[in-house]
Design a protein around this motif. Structure first.
Motif, PDB file in Angstrom:
ATOM      1  N   LEU A 104     -44.718 -26.036  -9.059  1.00 35.50           N
ATOM      2  CA  LEU A 104     -43.614 -25.195  -8.566  1.00 35.50           C
ATOM      3  C   LEU A 104     -44.121 -24.166  -7.570  1.00 35.50           C
ATOM      4  N   ASN A 105     -45.264 -23.571  -7.848  1.00 36.08           N
ATOM      5  CA  ASN A 105     -45.847 -22.571  -6.958  1.00 36.08           C
ATOM      6  C   ASN A 105     -46.198 -23.185  -5.603  1.00 36.08           C
ATOM      7  N   ILE A 106     -46.802 -24.364  -5.629  1.00 28.96           N
ATOM      8  CA  ILE A 106     -47.184 -25.031  -4.383  1.00 28.96           C
ATOM      9  C   ILE A 106     -45.944 -25.413  -3.581  1.00 28.96           C
ATOM     10  N   PHE A 107     -44.916 -25.895  -4.262  1.00 26.74           N
ATOM     11  CA  PHE A 107     -43.670 -26.252  -3.572  1.00 26.74           C
ATOM     12  C   PHE A 107     -43.054 -25.045  -2.888  1.00 26.74           C
ATOM     13  N   LEU A 108     -43.012 -23.909  -3.584  1.00 27.15           N
ATOM     14  CA  LEU A 108     -42.417 -22.700  -3.007  1.00 27.15           C
ATOM     15  C   LEU A 108     -43.246 -22.170  -1.840  1.00 27.15           C
ATOM     16  N   ILE A 109     -44.567 -22.314  -1.919  1.00 29.81           N
ATOM     17  CA  ILE A 109     -45.422 -21.870  -0.812  1.00 29.81           C
ATOM     18  C   ILE A 109     -45.149 -22.695   0.433  1.00 29.81           C
ATOM     19  N   THR A 110     -45.030 -24.008   0.271  1.00 25.48           N
ATOM     20  CA  THR A 110     -44.795 -24.860   1.444  1.00 25.48           C
ATOM     21  C   THR A 110     -43.432 -24.590   2.075  1.00 25.48           C
ATOM     22  N   ILE A 111     -42.454 -24.196   1.252  1.00 29.46           N
ATOM     23  CA  ILE A 111     -41.153 -23.832   1.800  1.00 29.46           C
ATOM     24  C   ILE A 111     -41.231 -22.485   2.501  1.00 29.46           C
ATOM     25  N   SER A 112     -41.860 -21.511   1.849  1.00 29.86           N
ATOM     26  CA  SER A 112     -41.945 -20.155   2.405  1.00 29.86           C
ATOM     27  C   SER A 112     -42.713 -20.122   3.714  1.00 29.86           C
ATOM     28  N   MET A 113     -43.762 -20.948   3.815  1.00 35.23           N
ATOM     29  CA  MET A 113     -44.601 -20.951   5.005  1.00 35.23           C
ATOM     30  C   MET A 113     -44.140 -21.971   6.036  1.00 35.23           C
ATOM     31  N   ASP A 114     -43.043 -22.681   5.752  1.00 33.18           N
ATOM     32  CA  ASP A 114     -42.497 -23.673   6.682  1.00 33.18           C
ATOM     33  C   ASP A 114     -43.556 -24.681   7.098  1.00 33.18           C
ATOM     34  N   PHE A 115     -44.044 -25.432   6.110  1.00 34.28           N
ATOM     35  CA  PHE A 115     -45.079 -26.432   6.348  1.00 34.28           C
ATOM     36  C   PHE A 115     -44.494 -27.722   6.931  1.00 34.28           C
ATOM     37  N   HIS A 116     -43.419 -27.620   7.634  1.00 33.43           N
ATOM     38  CA  HIS A 116     -42.779 -28.769   8.280  1.00 33.43           C
ATOM     39  C   HIS A 116     -42.455 -29.860   7.245  1.00 33.43           C
ATOM     40  N   GLY A 117     -43.082 -31.022   7.289  1.00 35.90           N
ATOM     41  CA  GLY A 117     -42.732 -32.108   6.383  1.00 35.90           C
ATOM     42  C   GLY A 117     -43.387 -32.022   5.017  1.00 35.90           C
ATOM     43  N   THR A 118     -44.316 -31.082   4.843  1.00 33.19           N
ATOM     44  CA  THR A 118     -45.045 -30.981   3.574  1.00 33.19           C
ATOM     45  C   THR A 118     -44.147 -30.700   2.379  1.00 33.19           C
ATOM     46  N   PRO A 119     -43.081 -29.876   2.499  1.00 30.25           N
ATOM     47  CA  PRO A 119     -42.211 -29.648   1.334  1.00 30.25           C
ATOM     48  C   PRO A 119     -41.624 -30.924   0.744  1.00 30.25           C
ATOM     49  N   ILE A 120     -41.492 -31.959   1.550  1.00 34.27           N
ATOM     50  CA  ILE A 120     -40.991 -33.230   1.017  1.00 34.27           C
ATOM     51  C   ILE A 120     -42.001 -33.799   0.014  1.00 34.27           C
ATOM     52  N   ILE A 121     -43.285 -33.747   0.392  1.00 29.71           N
ATOM     53  CA  ILE A 121     -44.341 -34.261  -0.489  1.00 29.71           C
ATOM     54  C   ILE A 121     -44.452 -33.406  -1.741  1.00 29.71           C
ATOM     55  N   THR A 122     -44.515 -32.082  -1.555  1.00 36.06           N
ATOM     56  CA  THR A 122     -44.655 -31.201  -2.719  1.00 36.06           C
ATOM     57  C   THR A 122     -43.399 -31.230  -3.587  1.00 36.06           C
ATOM     58  N   GLY A 123     -42.236 -31.460  -2.959  1.00 32.47           N
ATOM     59  CA  GLY A 123     -41.003 -31.602  -3.728  1.00 32.47           C
ATOM     60  C   GLY A 123     -41.023 -32.843  -4.596  1.00 32.47           C
ATOM     61  N   LEU A 124     -41.562 -33.932  -4.060  1.00 35.81           N
ATOM     62  CA  LEU A 124     -41.688 -35.169  -4.841  1.00 35.81           C
ATOM     63  C   LEU A 124     -42.663 -34.981  -6.002  1.00 35.81           C
ATOM     64  N   ILE A 125     -43.736 -34.230  -5.752  1.00 36.76           N
ATOM     65  CA  ILE A 125     -44.704 -33.959  -6.816  1.00 36.76           C
ATOM     66  C   ILE A 125     -44.043 -33.148  -7.922  1.00 36.76           C
ATOM     67  N   LEU A 126     -43.279 -32.120  -7.523  1.00 38.18           N
ATOM     68  CA  LEU A 126     -42.560 -31.309  -8.512  1.00 38.18           C
ATOM     69  C   LEU A 126     -41.559 -32.163  -9.292  1.00 38.18           C
ATOM     70  N   ALA A 127     -40.844 -33.025  -8.592  1.00 37.59           N
ATOM     71  CA  ALA A 127     -39.885 -33.912  -9.256  1.00 37.59           C
ATOM     72  C   ALA A 127     -40.596 -34.840 -10.238  1.00 37.59           C
ATOM     73  N   GLY A 128     -41.769 -35.363  -9.822  1.00 29.31           N
ATOM     74  CA  GLY A 128     -42.551 -36.208 -10.716  1.00 29.31           C
ATOM     75  C   GLY A 128     -42.997 -35.446 -11.948  1.00 29.31           C
ATOM     76  N   ASN A 129     -43.410 -34.197 -11.763  1.00 26.07           N
ATOM     77  CA  ASN A 129     -43.826 -33.351 -12.879  1.00 26.07           C
ATOM     78  C   ASN A 129     -42.670 -33.127 -13.856  1.00 26.07           C
ATOM     79  N   LEU A 130     -41.494 -32.825 -13.316  1.00 23.67           N
ATOM     80  CA  LEU A 130     -40.322 -32.642 -14.168  1.00 23.67           C
ATOM     81  C   LEU A 130     -39.957 -33.936 -14.890  1.00 23.67           C
ATOM     82  N   GLY A 131     -40.118 -35.059 -14.194  1.00 23.14           N
ATOM     83  CA  GLY A 131     -39.849 -36.348 -14.814  1.00 23.14           C
ATOM     84  C   GLY A 131     -40.772 -36.616 -15.986  1.00 23.14           C
ATOM     85  N   LEU A 132     -42.046 -36.242 -15.850  1.00 20.86           N
ATOM     86  CA  LEU A 132     -42.994 -36.424 -16.943  1.00 20.86           C
ATOM     87  C   LEU A 132     -42.634 -35.555 -18.147  1.00 20.86           C
TER      88      LEU A 132
END
Length: 216
Positions: A104-132
């Motif tokens: 969650l922290n990494i996802f919010l950092i990529t959004i806050s810093m506008d990492f362009h397409g990176t939030p998509i990747i970190t969002g998928l990781i967060l979604a995978g974590n929630l799925g687990l």
């Protein structure tokens, strides 16, 4: 939804998907976190940049984190520990819980810093974590109960396909590989080795499973 999860836990393909999702998320963050834990930079200076209008460059942001020293290493160690727990399969539920604040922290950092397409990747990781976490809801549900006296029995369908030791061993192999390359170098070699090890592990499981069926 929970009935669907219980049903999926009886399906071989679903269990294999979860097992390899743990390997994927855990291995990626062991690889990314080990360098931090050892005191290395996230990326070489000047590799990451943002447009001037952003107000702060990514270089400056990660350099500031890097210069905190102990805290930077602690961040990396947190990634390594949570990722390693996921990869063991045996302690995967604990790893998914520990990994939630990290992802969650990494996802919010990529959004806050506008990492362009990176939030998509970190969002998928967060979604995978929630799925687990949802996958292991039976193990986690007692944490939501109020304090009460008495014994608690948790019944959950195993997701190790009757071969827990096998998947734990494969997790250790992938963990060692990720630690060996965990200085953010040779990412292509690391990814290829992990892919090959995962495919070989899957093929060996199919062979062992077929032999077991033929012998019965």
């Amino acid at each position: 939804m929970f009935r669907i999860i219980d049903l999926l836990r009886t399906k071989t393909w679903a269990c294999l998907f979860v097992i390899y999702l743990r390997y994927l998320i855990g291995g990626a963050f062991v690889y990314a976190g080990w360098g931090k834990a050892l005191g290395g930079r996230f990326m070489p200076a000047g590799t990451l940049q943002l447009p001037p209008e952003q107000g702060i460059s990514i270089d400056l942001f990660f350099e500031a984190l890097y210069r905190t020293g102990l805290w930077w290493s602690f961040l990396g160690l947190g990634q390594v520990v949570s990722g390693a727990l996921l990869m063991t399969q045996r302690f995967a539920t604990l790893g998914a819980v520990a990994f939630l604040p990290v992802s969650l922290n990494i996802f919010l950092i990529t959004i806050s810093m506008d990492f362009h397409g990176t939030p998509i990747i970190t969002g998928l990781i967060l979604a995978g974590n929630l799925g687990l976490l949802v996958w292991d809801y039976r193990k986690l549900s007692p944490l939501l109960y109020p304090n009460r006296d008495g014994k608690l029995l948790i019944r959950a369908q195993s997701d190790q396909l009757d071969r827990p030791t096998y998947w734990q061993f494969l997790g250790v192999v992938l963990l060692i590989t990720s630690l060996s390359f965990g200085n953010r170098s040779h990412i292509g070699v690391w990814a290829l080795l992990c892919l090959l090890e995962g495919l070989i592990g899957w093929a060996m499981y199919l062979i062992l499973n077929r032999r077991q069926k033929l012998s019965t």
